[in-house]
Design an enzyme around this catalytic site. Structure first.
Site, PDB file in Angstrom:
ATOM      1  N   GLY A  96      -1.721  -9.034  -5.724  1.00 49.69           N
ATOM      2  CA  GLY A  96      -0.981  -8.899  -6.966  1.00 49.69           C
ATOM      3  C   GLY A  96      -1.853  -9.172  -8.177  1.00 49.69           C
ATOM      4  O   GLY A  96      -3.049  -8.851  -8.203  1.00 49.69           O
ATOM      5  N   SER A  97      -1.273  -9.811  -9.168  1.00 49.82           N
ATOM      6  CA  SER A  97      -1.965  -9.981 -10.450  1.00 49.82           C
ATOM      7  C   SER A  97      -3.156 -10.922 -10.393  1.00 49.82           C
ATOM      8  O   SER A  97      -3.969 -10.925 -11.321  1.00 49.82           O
ATOM      9  CB  SER A  97      -0.972 -10.478 -11.505  1.00 49.82           C
ATOM     10  OG  SER A  97      -0.032  -9.466 -11.815  1.00 49.82           O
ATOM     11  N   THR A  98      -3.296 -11.732  -9.333  1.00 49.58           N
ATOM     12  CA  THR A  98      -4.496 -12.560  -9.252  1.00 49.58           C
ATOM     13  C   THR A  98      -5.748 -11.699  -9.127  1.00 49.58           C
ATOM     14  O   THR A  98      -6.843 -12.135  -9.482  1.00 49.58           O
ATOM     15  CB  THR A  98      -4.417 -13.533  -8.057  1.00 49.58           C
ATOM     16  OG1 THR A  98      -4.241 -12.792  -6.842  1.00 49.58           O
ATOM     17  CG2 THR A  98      -3.267 -14.516  -8.229  1.00 49.58           C
TER      18      THR A  98
END
Length: 485
Positions: free
Chosen positions: A215-217
């Site tokens: 995801g956004s990591t």
């Protein structure tokens, strides 16, 4: 008469020599085949005929041996077994060895040639040395903070010392007690069947053997690629990113959960996690640039061992531009282990290099004499030192004013990145909650710890997850434990 006596003596001498030759053949030449014969129980009896060496955390043994008085005399015991199961693995008389119990079996069982000054003599006599010790890099306070923070939920934590690569915590939950598998009785058999039959897979080491969409990591990697490639040279300049963003060659429009992402600067987009900006940045960097950066951070590495093997994290090498856009925000087929994401955070916290993570500080004899030692080693240069410095600024902004404020620690500089990873058909599954971070004590020039946390099926409310409501507090507790130790 004398002639016949001499002949009898000669015959006896020949027979004696033949017996000696045959004995030598059996004990030396044929011995390996006899050792491998499944019907031969003597190696197993010898293996469990003495106490096994111990695994050590913070100067304290977390394993032991119990004298049962049976044929397989010594059984393995564990102190705080579920807490350290993702590190120790198990040593079972029925099911073999795993993790450190497996990779360091020679030292622990006493069969490693380094444990005896006369290995050739021991090989001939079948003598077995006393088991040695395996001293780990773990920080017991950080390990406990991670385990208690997960609180039995499906998930994992990996924590690394950025300057060296020493693994400070490695936790996977739900866990199990390796002692359940130690014996040869029906209890061990039932435990094995029960553990393998559970749907929550307690023996799966989620920290190193399970990969997740990050995801956004993953935007940490995409931002680093954009800065290193020159696609972005000013983190506060507009990125000329539309909202919504149409994925190239498709009619699919990517949107955001928050306002202000159109033409947002890299700083704003990173702080508030704008999908449209980072998907476009990945496409602008291009497939070659993104795959090269991913490899430099450790993706697609099938050889990584800590010392046991780690599942390779994946960034596809063949993607069209639409797939590249999705991959650049940690979706499509991009997948990573928690250890891999901790390595990303550690590279940002340091000088941009990825240190080889390692779990064994040293091995010793039973009496404490050193056999082997480990030390820092650079695995890859993931980004330039100047890019790492700018990435530290961006990650610090996330904790000070963005989606990761829950991870702030008084008296320390903390950088972080929240993430939500959708899964299931049509993203119908409850999201995974991610948080990656690093911390540096006030007044220190070296970062103390880098952490990655993933919580599976954390909550249906995406807002809670992207706010760090699930994984963020766990990461903060681990960082506080390291800073306070």
């Amino acid at each position: 008469m004398t002639k016949y006596i001499r002949r009898a003596v000669g015959l006896c001498a020949v027979l004696l020599v033949a017996l000696l030759v045959n004995a030598a053949r059996v004990q030396v030449v044929e011995a390996p085949s006899y050792d491998r014969n499944p019907a031969n129980r003597r190696p197993a009896i010898a293996r469990y005929g003495q106490p096994r060496g111990d695994i050590v955390v913070d100067g304290r043994t977390v394993t032991g041996s119990k004298d049962t008085g049976e044929q397989f005399r010594y059984e393995r015991t564990y102190r705080d077994g579920p807490l350290y199961a993702a590190v120790t693995g198990f040593a079972s008389q029925l099911y073999g060895t795993t993790l450190l119990e497996g990779t360091e079996d020679g030292v622990l069982s006493g069969t490693d040639p380094m444990l005896t000054p006369f290995p050739l003599f021991n090989g001939l006599t079948r003598a077995r040395g006393l088991g040695g010790r395996v001293v780990t890099t773990l920080d017991s306070a950080a390990q406990r903070a991670a385990y208690e923070g997960l609180d039995g939920r499906r998930g994992a934590v990996a924590a690394i010392e950025p300057s060296t690569g020493r693994i400070l915590a490695l936790v996977s939950t739900p866990s199990y007690d390796p002692a359940w598998l130690s014996g040869t009785g029906p209890d061990a058999t039932r435990a094995w069947a029960g553990l393998n039959g559970r749907p929550d897979k307690p023996m799966l080491n989620r920290a190193i053997r399970q990969t997740y969409p990050p995801g956004s990591t993953f935007k940490v990697l995409t931002a680093a690629a954009a800065l290193d490639s020159g696609v972005v040279d000013d983190v506060d300049a507009p990125t000329r990113s539309p909202n919504p963003y149409r994925l190239p060659g498709t009619t699919t429009r990517l949107t955001n959960e928050i306002e202000g992402c159109e033409d947002a600067s890299l700083r704003y987009a990173f702080t508030w996690s704008c999908n449209t900006v980072f998907a476009k940045l990945g496409v602008d960097v291009g497939l070659d640039g993104m795959t090269r950066t991913a490899a430099n951070f450790g993706f697609n590495d099938r050889k990584l061992r800590i010392p046991f093997s780690v599942a390779p994290s994946n960034f596809d090498l063949r993607l069209d531009r639409a797939q590249l856009g999705l991959s650049s925000i940690g979706q499509f087929d991009t997948r990573a282990t928690p250890l891999q994401m901790a390595m990303i955070a550690a590279a940002v916290a340091g000088d941009g290099s990825v240190k080889t993570p390692y779990l064994v500080e040293r091995t010793t004899t039973h009496g404490g004499g050193t056999l082997t030692t480990a030390g820092p080693r650079v695995l890859h240069q993931a980004m330039s030192a100047s890019t790492a410095r700018r990435m530290r600024e961006l990650m610090t902004d996330v904790v000070e004013e963005g989606t990761g404020t829950v991870a702030a620690i008084p008296g320390a500089t903390v950088g972080g990145k929240t993430g939500t990873a959708q899964h299931g058909i049509g993203n119908s599954g409850t999201p995974y909650a991610w948080f990656i971070s690093w911390a540096r004590a006030e007044g220190s020039t070296e970062p103390a710890v880098a952490v990655a946390v993933v919580v599976e099926d954390a909550a249906a409310d995406r807002g809670d997850i992207t706010g760090g409501g699930f994984a963020g507090p766990i990461a903060r507790a681990v960082m506080e434990a390291v800073l306070g130790s």
